[in-house]
Design an enzyme around this catalytic site. Structure first.
Site, PDB file in Angstrom:
ATOM      1  N   HIS A  38     -13.424   3.806   7.943  1.00  0.00           N
ATOM      2  CA  HIS A  38     -12.696   2.618   7.460  1.00  0.00           C
ATOM      3  C   HIS A  38     -13.181   2.246   6.054  1.00  0.00           C
ATOM      4  O   HIS A  38     -13.537   1.099   5.762  1.00  0.00           O
ATOM      5  CB  HIS A  38     -12.886   1.442   8.422  1.00  0.00           C
ATOM      6  CG  HIS A  38     -11.677   0.558   8.498  1.00  0.00           C
ATOM      7  ND1 HIS A  38     -10.965   0.350   9.658  1.00  0.00           N
ATOM      8  CD2 HIS A  38     -11.036  -0.154   7.552  1.00  0.00           C
ATOM      9  CE1 HIS A  38      -9.949  -0.468   9.417  1.00  0.00           C
ATOM     10  NE2 HIS A  38      -9.977  -0.784   8.146  1.00  0.00           N
ATOM     11  N   GLN A  39     -13.149   3.218   5.198  1.00  0.00           N
ATOM     12  CA  GLN A  39     -13.698   3.118   3.838  1.00  0.00           C
ATOM     13  C   GLN A  39     -12.619   2.868   2.785  1.00  0.00           C
ATOM     14  O   GLN A  39     -12.939   2.525   1.648  1.00  0.00           O
ATOM     15  CB  GLN A  39     -14.424   4.446   3.529  1.00  0.00           C
ATOM     16  CG  GLN A  39     -15.068   4.540   2.182  1.00  0.00           C
ATOM     17  CD  GLN A  39     -15.622   5.946   1.932  1.00  0.00           C
ATOM     18  OE1 GLN A  39     -15.794   6.729   2.866  1.00  0.00           O
ATOM     19  NE2 GLN A  39     -15.884   6.262   0.679  1.00  0.00           N
ATOM     20  N   ALA A  40     -11.347   3.012   3.152  1.00  0.00           N
ATOM     21  CA  ALA A  40     -10.282   3.031   2.145  1.00  0.00           C
ATOM     22  C   ALA A  40     -10.240   1.771   1.297  1.00  0.00           C
ATOM     23  O   ALA A  40      -9.918   1.824   0.106  1.00  0.00           O
ATOM     24  CB  ALA A  40      -8.930   3.255   2.818  1.00  0.00           C
ATOM     25  N   PHE A  41     -10.564   0.625   1.876  1.00  0.00           N
ATOM     26  CA  PHE A  41     -10.505  -0.642   1.145  1.00  0.00           C
ATOM     27  C   PHE A  41     -11.698  -0.857   0.225  1.00  0.00           C
ATOM     28  O   PHE A  41     -11.706  -1.783  -0.598  1.00  0.00           O
ATOM     29  CB  PHE A  41     -10.460  -1.807   2.147  1.00  0.00           C
ATOM     30  CG  PHE A  41     -11.818  -2.133   2.737  1.00  0.00           C
ATOM     31  CD1 PHE A  41     -12.561  -3.204   2.278  1.00  0.00           C
ATOM     32  CD2 PHE A  41     -12.368  -1.348   3.746  1.00  0.00           C
ATOM     33  CE1 PHE A  41     -13.818  -3.497   2.797  1.00  0.00           C
ATOM     34  CE2 PHE A  41     -13.615  -1.636   4.281  1.00  0.00           C
ATOM     35  CZ  PHE A  41     -14.349  -2.721   3.804  1.00  0.00           C
ATOM     36  N   GLU A  64     -12.669   2.641  17.070  1.00  0.00           N
ATOM     37  CA  GLU A  64     -13.612   2.532  15.956  1.00  0.00           C
ATOM     38  C   GLU A  64     -14.565   1.350  16.056  1.00  0.00           C
ATOM     39  O   GLU A  64     -15.641   1.365  15.441  1.00  0.00           O
ATOM     40  CB  GLU A  64     -12.856   2.451  14.619  1.00  0.00           C
ATOM     41  CG  GLU A  64     -12.085   1.178  14.388  1.00  0.00           C
ATOM     42  CD  GLU A  64     -11.443   1.161  12.999  1.00  0.00           C
ATOM     43  OE1 GLU A  64     -11.795   0.269  12.225  1.00  0.00           O
ATOM     44  OE2 GLU A  64     -10.610   2.031  12.700  1.00  0.00           O
ATOM     45  N   THR A 110      -4.499   5.934   7.160  1.00  0.00           N
ATOM     46  CA  THR A 110      -5.419   4.926   6.614  1.00  0.00           C
ATOM     47  C   THR A 110      -4.989   3.524   7.050  1.00  0.00           C
ATOM     48  O   THR A 110      -5.389   2.535   6.433  1.00  0.00           O
ATOM     49  CB  THR A 110      -5.471   4.999   5.081  1.00  0.00           C
ATOM     50  OG1 THR A 110      -4.132   4.911   4.557  1.00  0.00           O
ATOM     51  CG2 THR A 110      -6.117   6.272   4.600  1.00  0.00           C
ATOM     52  N   SER A 111      -4.176   3.440   8.106  1.00  0.00           N
ATOM     53  CA  SER A 111      -3.614   2.159   8.541  1.00  0.00           C
ATOM     54  C   SER A 111      -4.378   1.574   9.722  1.00  0.00           C
ATOM     55  O   SER A 111      -5.278   0.775   9.535  1.00  0.00           O
ATOM     56  CB  SER A 111      -2.137   2.332   8.896  1.00  0.00           C
ATOM     57  OG  SER A 111      -1.328   1.773   7.906  1.00  0.00           O
ATOM     58  N   ARG A 112      -4.003   1.944  10.917  1.00  0.00           N
ATOM     59  CA  ARG A 112      -4.649   1.470  12.139  1.00  0.00           C
ATOM     60  C   ARG A 112      -4.783   2.639  13.107  1.00  0.00           C
ATOM     61  O   ARG A 112      -3.883   3.473  13.231  1.00  0.00           O
ATOM     62  CB  ARG A 112      -3.837   0.343  12.788  1.00  0.00           C
ATOM     63  CG  ARG A 112      -3.961  -1.003  12.061  1.00  0.00           C
ATOM     64  CD  ARG A 112      -5.371  -1.567  12.192  1.00  0.00           C
ATOM     65  NE  ARG A 112      -5.524  -2.851  11.520  1.00  0.00           N
ATOM     66  CZ  ARG A 112      -5.977  -2.994  10.275  1.00  0.00           C
ATOM     67  NH1 ARG A 112      -6.302  -1.908   9.562  1.00  0.00           N
ATOM     68  NH2 ARG A 112      -6.124  -4.195   9.762  1.00  0.00           N
ATOM     69  N   ILE A 159       0.840  -1.202   0.000  1.00  0.00           N
ATOM     70  CA  ILE A 159       0.000   0.000   0.000  1.00  0.00           C
ATOM     71  C   ILE A 159       0.872   1.248   0.000  1.00  0.00           C
ATOM     72  O   ILE A 159       0.655   2.176  -0.784  1.00  0.00           O
ATOM     73  CB  ILE A 159      -0.955  -0.011   1.211  1.00  0.00           C
ATOM     74  CG1 ILE A 159      -1.955  -1.154   1.093  1.00  0.00           C
ATOM     75  CG2 ILE A 159      -1.685   1.327   1.320  1.00  0.00           C
ATOM     76  CD1 ILE A 159      -2.811  -1.355   2.332  1.00  0.00           C
TER      77      ILE A 159
END
Length: 333
Positions: free
Chosen positions: A296-299, A264, A233-235, A156
């Site tokens: 948590h939408q990035a994926f 979250e 955008t990781s954790r 990524i």
């Protein structure tokens, strides 16, 4: 063979049912997250548990899974900080994950957040819908020529670096394992302190470990350039929320974009529009005009969801049926 999915949404059902046709597994979907509160309800004939980022695979939960003869825990994500791998090994339960599912999906979302914060397209959209064409308050900056600090250059992070190079940015990175291809392309690896002190934008693309928990805190923020932009955008636990709120209030951090949050599991993937959110920290973050939060939408792309389903089901098939594993990087235990 029966697979129980936890934290399952409509799109999980759609994509896994679609890609299950070659295997013919029995799929059972639970909307609740997996944890001590529900693990005893799992059917005795369940062979595999498929979990996601906010499920809790503690030693207690894994012991119950073992008593029910569960053979495999399949994480349909890259991260595994919520799985007690030692407990899984003790109970002889295999664990797999999806180490790389369309890394471009997450990288592109990070850049979308950066561009939105910088050029304020979300505010412009709402203004124009109200027939307000004023440009006041919408001033941004060129990304071209800016220094972008990338922490973590796995698949990524590497995809993110390539896109930023395409913008004409100076890209510096930090990772225990330097990528020779990125170096050839012009990425310069630096110690963390040097990266923080030189970067206009810091973007996190590393897994969460015990060593890097709260990597972004009051001390590390103090070493960054005043006016820095931070993208995560990781954790969620890579970032100490209280410390970053303090830095936002002082203006030291100019922009913050987060697709993850340390608490979250109580919020994300749920419709809380009719509820009172008691989490004061997330409420405070969302009150800042220079903070962008996504859930948590990035994926979340067609390509990524197809790859997640395909890789997960293939790994389950290989592990349960004793076949040779085609990709060793998917195996955790």
């Amino acid at each position: 063979m029966k697979i129980a999915f936890f934290s399952a949404k409509t799109y999980d059902k759609d994509f896994f049912n679609r890609h299950n046709q070659p295997y013919g597994f029995e799929l059972q979907f639970w909307e609740t997250h997996l944890g001590p509160h529900i693990v005893n309800a799992i059917d005795e004939d369940t062979d595999v548990v498929c979990a996601f980022v906010n499920d809790r695979l503690t030693a207690e939960v894994i012991a119950v899974l073992a008593s029910k003869k569960v053979k495999v825990i399949a994480m349909r994500c890259a991260g595994f900080n919520n799985v007690d791998l030692e407990a899984a090994k003790t109970h002889n339960i295999r664990v797999c994950r999806v180490p790389a599912y369309s890394p471009e999906a997450v990288a592109e979302h990070a850049i979308a957040m950066l561009l939105t914060l910088n050029r304020k397209t979300h505010k412009a959209y709402n203004r124009v819908r109200e027939q307000n064409f004023s440009l006041n308050g919408l001033l941004g900056f060129n990304l071209h020529g800016k220094t972008i600090g990338v922490i973590g250059t796995g698949k990524i992070g590497k995809a993110f670096c390539k896109i930023m190079l395409g913008f004409g940015c100076v890209v510096v990175a930090h990772d225990p394992f330097e990528d020779k291809e990125l170096i050839i392309m012009g990425v310069r690896y630096l110690p963390l302190k040097a990266l923080f002190s030189t970067s206009d934008v810091v973007s996190l693309h590393c897994p969460l470990t015990t060593e890097n928990k709260y990597l972004i805190n009051k001390d590390t923020v103090a070493t960054m350039k005043p006016g820095v932009t931070i993208i995560n955008t990781s954790r969620g636990q890579l970032l100490h929320t209280d410390d970053v709120i303090t830095a936002l209030k002082s203006g030291y951090v100019t922009y913050l974009g987060i697709d993850v949050y340390e608490q979250e599991e109580k919020l994300f993937f749920k419709d809380l529009s009719g509820s009172i959110i008691e989490d004061d920290k997330i409420q405070r973050l969302m009150s800042f005009p220079n903070v962008l939060v996504t859930g948590h939408q990035a994926f979340f792309t067609e390509d990524a969801l197809s790859q997640i389903a395909t890789i997960t089901l293939n790994s389950i098939n290989e592990l349960v049926n004793g076949l040779e594993v085609s990709d060793p990087s998917v195996i955790l235990a």
